[in-house]
Design a protein around this motif. Sequence first.
Motif, PDB file in Angstrom:
ATOM      1  N   TRP A   5     -76.156 -76.335-117.919  1.00 19.36           N
ATOM      2  CA  TRP A   5     -77.205 -75.333-118.089  1.00 19.36           C
ATOM      3  C   TRP A   5     -76.819 -74.347-119.185  1.00 19.36           C
ATOM      4  O   TRP A   5     -75.663 -74.272-119.575  1.00 19.36           O
ATOM      5  N   ASN A  38     -85.712 -73.845-112.982  1.00 24.94           N
ATOM      6  CA  ASN A  38     -84.423 -74.383-113.416  1.00 24.94           C
ATOM      7  C   ASN A  38     -83.299 -73.903-112.500  1.00 24.94           C
ATOM      8  O   ASN A  38     -82.422 -74.684-112.112  1.00 24.94           O
ATOM      9  N   GLN A  41     -82.838 -75.763-109.322  1.00 25.06           N
ATOM     10  CA  GLN A  41     -82.261 -77.108-109.467  1.00 25.06           C
ATOM     11  C   GLN A  41     -80.744 -77.072-109.646  1.00 25.06           C
ATOM     12  O   GLN A  41     -80.090 -78.109-109.603  1.00 25.06           O
ATOM     13  N   MET A 120     -81.994 -72.687-118.880  1.00 22.76           N
ATOM     14  CA  MET A 120     -82.503 -74.000-119.256  1.00 22.76           C
ATOM     15  C   MET A 120     -81.443 -75.078-119.067  1.00 22.76           C
ATOM     16  O   MET A 120     -80.246 -74.788-119.109  1.00 22.76           O
ATOM     17  N   PRO A 121     -81.896 -76.321-118.889  1.00 24.71           N
ATOM     18  CA  PRO A 121     -80.941 -77.422-118.802  1.00 24.71           C
ATOM     19  C   PRO A 121     -80.338 -77.720-120.174  1.00 24.71           C
ATOM     20  O   PRO A 121     -80.967 -77.450-121.206  1.00 24.71           O
TER      21      PRO A 121
END
Length: 136
Positions: A5, A38, A41, A120-121
């Motif tokens: 991430w 996000n 997850q 964000m990934p």
Amino acid sequence: MMAYWLCKQEPSSYNLDRLEKEKKTAWDDVHNNLALKNMRQMKKGDLAFFYHSGDEKQIVGIMEIASKAYPNPKENDTRFVTIDVRFKKRLKRPVTLAEIKADKMFQDWDLLRISRLSVMPVPAQIWNKIIKISQK
């Protein structure tokens, strides 16, 4: 499987030096729906780049995700979550946004496509490339 991430923070409000000193903190103050999705997850043990936003615009270090997402106790709305992060290490040298923009490999990454997104990934090949750049 571990995921990667990137988490952005304005260094004047919270920075890598402070995280290194405190060792662990709650990553809160996120209100963007996609960033919150996000965060939900993220799993304990995942790794995240610490990105200094604002005037710096550079990736400065690595954090370990230390908890799964949980309701942010500072908010009265359960859709706002936070995660705990732990200091892992500094990059050998920061990787700037200008360097990232100059490399075609990064052109489709959320950091360049959705510039205001704070969490964000990071695809594994991008993670590995940034680590490699930081060691030059």
